[in-house]
Design a protein around this motif. Sequence first.
Motif, PDB file in Angstrom:
ATOM      1  N   MET A   1       0.558  -1.287  -0.148  1.00  0.00           N
ATOM      2  CA  MET A   1       0.224   0.156  -0.269  1.00  0.00           C
ATOM      3  C   MET A   1       0.990   1.437  -0.089  1.00  0.00           C
ATOM      4  O   MET A   1       2.076   1.526   0.839  1.00  0.00           O
ATOM      5  N   SER A   2       0.670   2.084  -0.742  1.00  0.00           N
ATOM      6  CA  SER A   2       1.319   3.858  -0.829  1.00  0.00           C
ATOM      7  C   SER A   2       1.054   4.518   0.230  1.00  0.00           C
ATOM      8  O   SER A   2       0.184   4.202   0.716  1.00  0.00           O
ATOM      9  N   ASP A   3       2.353   4.880   0.792  1.00  0.00           N
ATOM     10  CA  ASP A   3       1.543   5.823   1.853  1.00  0.00           C
ATOM     11  C   ASP A   3       1.561   7.602   1.109  1.00  0.00           C
ATOM     12  O   ASP A   3       1.407   7.781  -0.095  1.00  0.00           O
ATOM     13  N   TRP A   4       1.310   8.375   2.267  1.00  0.00           N
ATOM     14  CA  TRP A   4       1.143   9.395   1.960  1.00  0.00           C
ATOM     15  C   TRP A   4       2.065  10.729   0.856  1.00  0.00           C
ATOM     16  O   TRP A   4       1.123  11.136  -0.479  1.00  0.00           O
ATOM     17  N   LEU A   5       3.037  10.459   1.420  1.00  0.00           N
ATOM     18  CA  LEU A   5       3.871  10.634  -0.228  1.00  0.00           C
ATOM     19  C   LEU A   5       3.837  10.073  -1.067  1.00  0.00           C
ATOM     20  O   LEU A   5       3.761  10.924  -2.639  1.00  0.00           O
ATOM     21  N   ASP A   6       3.960   9.098  -1.737  1.00  0.00           N
ATOM     22  CA  ASP A   6       3.808   8.350  -2.653  1.00  0.00           C
ATOM     23  C   ASP A   6       2.210   8.701  -3.912  1.00  0.00           C
ATOM     24  O   ASP A   6       2.296   9.231  -5.069  1.00  0.00           O
ATOM     25  N   THR A   7       2.129   8.723  -2.457  1.00  0.00           N
ATOM     26  CA  THR A   7      -0.095   9.231  -3.706  1.00  0.00           C
ATOM     27  C   THR A   7      -0.043  10.541  -4.200  1.00  0.00           C
ATOM     28  O   THR A   7      -0.286  11.461  -5.487  1.00  0.00           O
ATOM     29  N   GLN A   8       1.057  11.975  -3.009  1.00  0.00           N
ATOM     30  CA  GLN A   8       1.253  13.258  -3.194  1.00  0.00           C
ATOM     31  C   GLN A   8       1.721  13.203  -4.442  1.00  0.00           C
ATOM     32  O   GLN A   8       1.657  13.743  -5.833  1.00  0.00           O
ATOM     33  N   LEU A   9       2.831  12.465  -4.864  1.00  0.00           N
ATOM     34  CA  LEU A   9       3.579  11.778  -6.347  1.00  0.00           C
ATOM     35  C   LEU A   9       2.957  11.993  -7.432  1.00  0.00           C
ATOM     36  O   LEU A   9       2.581  12.600  -8.234  1.00  0.00           O
ATOM     37  N   ASP A  10       2.288  10.592  -6.691  1.00  0.00           N
ATOM     38  CA  ASP A  10       1.855  10.203  -8.058  1.00  0.00           C
ATOM     39  C   ASP A  10       0.168  11.481  -8.859  1.00  0.00           C
ATOM     40  O   ASP A  10       0.210  11.571  -9.810  1.00  0.00           O
ATOM     41  N   THR A  11       0.058  12.158  -8.174  1.00  0.00           N
ATOM     42  CA  THR A  11      -1.121  13.450  -8.249  1.00  0.00           C
ATOM     43  C   THR A  11      -0.428  14.630  -8.676  1.00  0.00           C
ATOM     44  O   THR A  11      -1.218  14.515 -10.037  1.00  0.00           O
ATOM     45  N   HIS A  12       1.033  14.504  -8.658  1.00  0.00           N
ATOM     46  CA  HIS A  12       1.486  16.106  -9.101  1.00  0.00           C
ATOM     47  C   HIS A  12       1.700  15.167 -10.710  1.00  0.00           C
ATOM     48  O   HIS A  12       1.673  16.372 -11.187  1.00  0.00           O
ATOM     49  N   ILE A  13       2.243  14.117 -10.447  1.00  0.00           N
ATOM     50  CA  ILE A  13       2.640  13.377 -12.109  1.00  0.00           C
ATOM     51  C   ILE A  13       1.684  13.183 -12.997  1.00  0.00           C
ATOM     52  O   ILE A  13       0.932  13.659 -14.393  1.00  0.00           O
ATOM     53  N   ARG A  14       0.561  13.242 -12.926  1.00  0.00           N
ATOM     54  CA  ARG A  14      -0.929  13.084 -13.202  1.00  0.00           C
ATOM     55  C   ARG A  14      -1.176  14.552 -14.061  1.00  0.00           C
ATOM     56  O   ARG A  14      -1.466  14.727 -14.669  1.00  0.00           O
ATOM     57  N   VAL A  15      -1.037  15.561 -13.059  1.00  0.00           N
ATOM     58  CA  VAL A  15      -1.084  17.254 -13.579  1.00  0.00           C
ATOM     59  C   VAL A  15      -0.849  17.556 -14.827  1.00  0.00           C
ATOM     60  O   VAL A  15      -0.669  17.956 -15.525  1.00  0.00           O
ATOM     61  N   ALA A  16       0.983  17.007 -14.017  1.00  0.00           N
ATOM     62  CA  ALA A  16       2.045  17.528 -15.376  1.00  0.00           C
ATOM     63  C   ALA A  16       1.503  16.471 -16.377  1.00  0.00           C
ATOM     64  O   ALA A  16       1.873  17.980 -17.849  1.00  0.00           O
ATOM     65  N   GLU A  17       1.262  15.004 -16.748  1.00  0.00           N
ATOM     66  CA  GLU A  17       0.932  14.890 -17.395  1.00  0.00           C
ATOM     67  C   GLU A  17      -0.364  15.371 -18.546  1.00  0.00           C
ATOM     68  O   GLU A  17      -0.305  15.729 -19.244  1.00  0.00           O
ATOM     69  N   ASP A  18      -1.558  15.822 -18.004  1.00  0.00           N
ATOM     70  CA  ASP A  18      -2.562  16.381 -18.587  1.00  0.00           C
ATOM     71  C   ASP A  18      -2.213  17.495 -19.090  1.00  0.00           C
ATOM     72  O   ASP A  18      -2.937  18.542 -19.395  1.00  0.00           O
TER      73      ASP A  18
END
Length: 192
Positions: A1-18
Amino acid sequence: MSDWLDTQLDTHIRVAEDATDLLDDVRAVGAVLIRAFADGGTLYTFGNGGSAADAQHFTGELIGHYKRDRRPLPAVTLTTDATVSTCIANDYAFEDVFSRQVEALVGPGDVVAAFTTSGRSANIVRGLTAARATGATTLLFAGGDGGASLALADHVLLAPSTQTPRIQELHTFLLHALSEMLDAWAAGEEPS
């Protein structure tokens, strides 16, 4: 299970890709700013909180330099004079902090850029309204749906997120991309 920091990075990457959908808009805004500077115009920026820091960051890159030695580009951030800002807020209202300065300083041929995460702050809306009344070109760096400011902007760079940290992270990328374009233009080079 990912922790809060992984979630933050994943969200950042999705926004950057969009944000790839914004690249043509970034080029168009760069062309608008180049034309304004070439014609003797000035860029005026403003925002609240972290967005004020982004506005100041952009101005600093233009007056200083991004990567190249070149002439300073005329840019002013309306949040940097605490005396003027607090005078307007005290004598009129906080909602008038940017509009009063725009009315005093901005004219046709200038560009006014508002940095905001929501586009809903009354002082941002009034500042853009005043800019349009002067005949300046208006630029909005925002997120989400752009709020009431969206209708007041000639050009919009809208971060594909409603989360303040992700919006501000993308605004930093956008102001750096524009800084590269303007820096290269002022130095007579191609962006790299």
